[in-house]
Design an enzyme around this catalytic site. Structure first.
Site, PDB file in Angstrom:
ATOM      1  N   SER A 113       0.832  -1.218   0.000  1.00  0.00           N
ATOM      2  CA  SER A 113       0.000   0.000   0.000  1.00  0.00           C
ATOM      3  C   SER A 113       0.865   1.267   0.000  1.00  0.00           C
ATOM      4  CB  SER A 113      -0.995   0.003   1.163  1.00  0.00           C
ATOM      5  OG  SER A 113      -0.354   0.195   2.397  1.00  0.00           O
ATOM      6  N   MET A 166      10.739  -6.991   4.069  1.00  0.00           N
ATOM      7  CA  MET A 166      10.920  -7.662   5.362  1.00  0.00           C
ATOM      8  C   MET A 166      12.286  -8.329   5.527  1.00  0.00           C
ATOM      9  SD  MET A 166       8.276  -6.742   6.887  1.00  0.00           S
ATOM     10  CE  MET A 166       8.302  -7.725   8.394  1.00  0.00           C
ATOM     11  N   ASN A 185      13.563   4.155   4.169  1.00  0.00           N
ATOM     12  CA  ASN A 185      12.596   3.160   4.648  1.00  0.00           C
ATOM     13  C   ASN A 185      11.482   3.878   5.386  1.00  0.00           C
ATOM     14  OD1 ASN A 185      11.587   0.536   5.470  1.00  0.00           O
ATOM     15  ND2 ASN A 185      12.437   0.965   7.507  1.00  0.00           N
ATOM     16  N   HIS A 207       8.931   3.279   8.580  1.00  0.00           N
ATOM     17  CA  HIS A 207       8.783   2.426   9.757  1.00  0.00           C
ATOM     18  C   HIS A 207       7.571   2.912  10.552  1.00  0.00           C
ATOM     19  CE1 HIS A 207       9.927  -0.217  13.004  1.00  0.00           C
ATOM     20  NE2 HIS A 207       9.660   0.778  13.833  1.00  0.00           N
TER      21      HIS A 207
HETATM   22  C1  GRF Z   1       3.913  -0.462   6.768  1.00  0.00           C
HETATM   23  O1  GRF Z   1       3.264  -0.307   7.999  1.00  0.00           O
HETATM   24  C2  GRF Z   1       5.320   0.043   6.840  1.00  0.00           C
HETATM   25  O2  GRF Z   1       5.481   1.124   7.695  1.00  0.00           O
HETATM   26  C3  GRF Z   1       6.065  -1.156   7.374  1.00  0.00           C
HETATM   27  O3  GRF Z   1       5.450  -2.261   6.777  1.00  0.00           O
HETATM   28  C4  GRF Z   1       4.111  -1.933   6.426  1.00  0.00           C
HETATM   29  C5  GRF Z   1       3.992  -2.189   4.963  1.00  0.00           C
HETATM   30  O4  GRF Z   1       2.680  -2.053   4.500  1.00  0.00           O
HETATM   31  N1  GRF Z   1       7.478  -1.025   7.111  1.00  0.00           N
HETATM   32  P1  GRF Z   1       2.401  -1.946   2.952  1.00  0.00           P
HETATM   33  O5  GRF Z   1       2.975  -3.207   2.302  1.00  0.00           O
HETATM   34  O6  GRF Z   1       3.062  -0.714   2.441  1.00  0.00           O
HETATM   35  O7  GRF Z   1       0.910  -1.908   2.828  1.00  0.00           O
END
Ligand code: GRF
Length: 201
Positions: free
Chosen positions: A15, A92, A109, A111
C-alpha cells in the site's frame, strides 16, 4: 525536470508502494518509479504495480545463509534498471552493512513508529502496551543498524483509549500514505545524479 530513478522494494501488500507510484504520476514530482522489486513472488503489491504499469521483478529470498547471493542479485537488477534511489516499503529482509554502504544516502525506509521509539516488529501492540499517548510513522535513511538511520520526516497520530493494535495500525497507515510521498519528494530532489553506479559485488 530530471527525475531521480527510484526502485521500491516490497515483501507484501504494497500500500505504501502504491502511494509512491500515485504521487510519482505528477509531472512535477522529482522521482520516477522505474522498478518494483520483491523478495517474494506472491507479494500482493506486485499485481498492483503491474496494473499501474510499473516494471516488476522478483529476487527470491532463500534464507540468511544465501544473503550475499541475494544482495548481489538485487544489485544486478537495480543497476540494470539504472536505479539511483531505493525506497523500502514493507520490505521484510534485513540488508547487510555492505549493501547499505554501497547505497549510502540512496536508500530510505518507512517504519510504523515514532523512531527512536519502537524499532523492530509489532510496533502498534508495543506502543499500546507501553501506554504511549502518541504513535506514528517515520521515514529514515537506512543504516547498518536496523531502524536507526537519520530521520527524514515523521508523522504523529494519537493513541486512543480502547485502541487495538489493528485500530492503531489502520490510523498510522493513513498517515504513512501521506508521509512517504512527502519524504521521497524531499530526498529525491537532493540525490546526486548517478553517473557512476555503486560498486557491484
Ligand atoms: C507499513 O506499515 C510500513 O510502515 C512497514 O510495513 C508496512 C507495509 O505495509 N514497514 P504496505 O505493504 O506498504 O501496505
Amino acid at each position: 525536470m530530471r527525475r531521480t530513478r527510484t526502485a521500491i522494494l516490497i515483501s507484501g501488500r504494497g500500500s505504501n508502494m502504491f502511494a509512491l507510484i500515485e504521487a510519482a504520476k505528477a509531472s512535477d514530482y522529482p522521482a520516477e518509479i522505474v522498478l518494483v522489486l520483491s523478495d517474494r513472488a506472491d507479494a500482493g503489491g506486485l499485481a498492483l504495480a503491474r496494473l499501474a504499469g510499473v516494471p516488476t521483478d522478483v529476487v527470491v529470498w532463500r534464507g540468511a545463509r544465501d544473503r550475499d547471493a541475494f544482495e548481489a542479485e538485487l544489485d544486478r537488477r537495480l543497476h540494470a534498471a539504472r536505479v539511483e534511489l531505493i525506497c523500502l516499503a514493507g520490505f521484510m529482509r534485513i540488508l547487510s552493512g555492505d549493501f547499505v554502504a554501497r547505497w549510502r544516502e540512496r536508500i530510505i525506509n518507512i517504519h510504523p513508529s515514532l523512531l527512536p521509539e519502537f524499532p523492530g516488529l509489532d510496533t502498534h501492540a508495543r506502543a499500546i502496551a507501553a501506554g504511549a499517548k502518541k504513535h506514528g510513522a517515520t521515514v529514515h535513511f537506512v543504516s547498518a543498524e536496523v531502524d536507526a538511520g537519520p530521520i527524514v520526516t515523521q508523522a504523529e497520530v494519537p493513541v486512543l483509549a480502547g485502541d487495538t493494535p489493528e485500530m492503531l495500525a489502520a490510523r498510522v497507515l493513513v498517515v504513512e500514505h501521506r508521509l512517504y510521498p512527502e519524504a521521497l519528494r524531499q530526498v529525491a530532489s537532493k540525490v546526486p545524479r548517478l553517473d557512476k553506479q555503486p560498486t557491484a559485488l
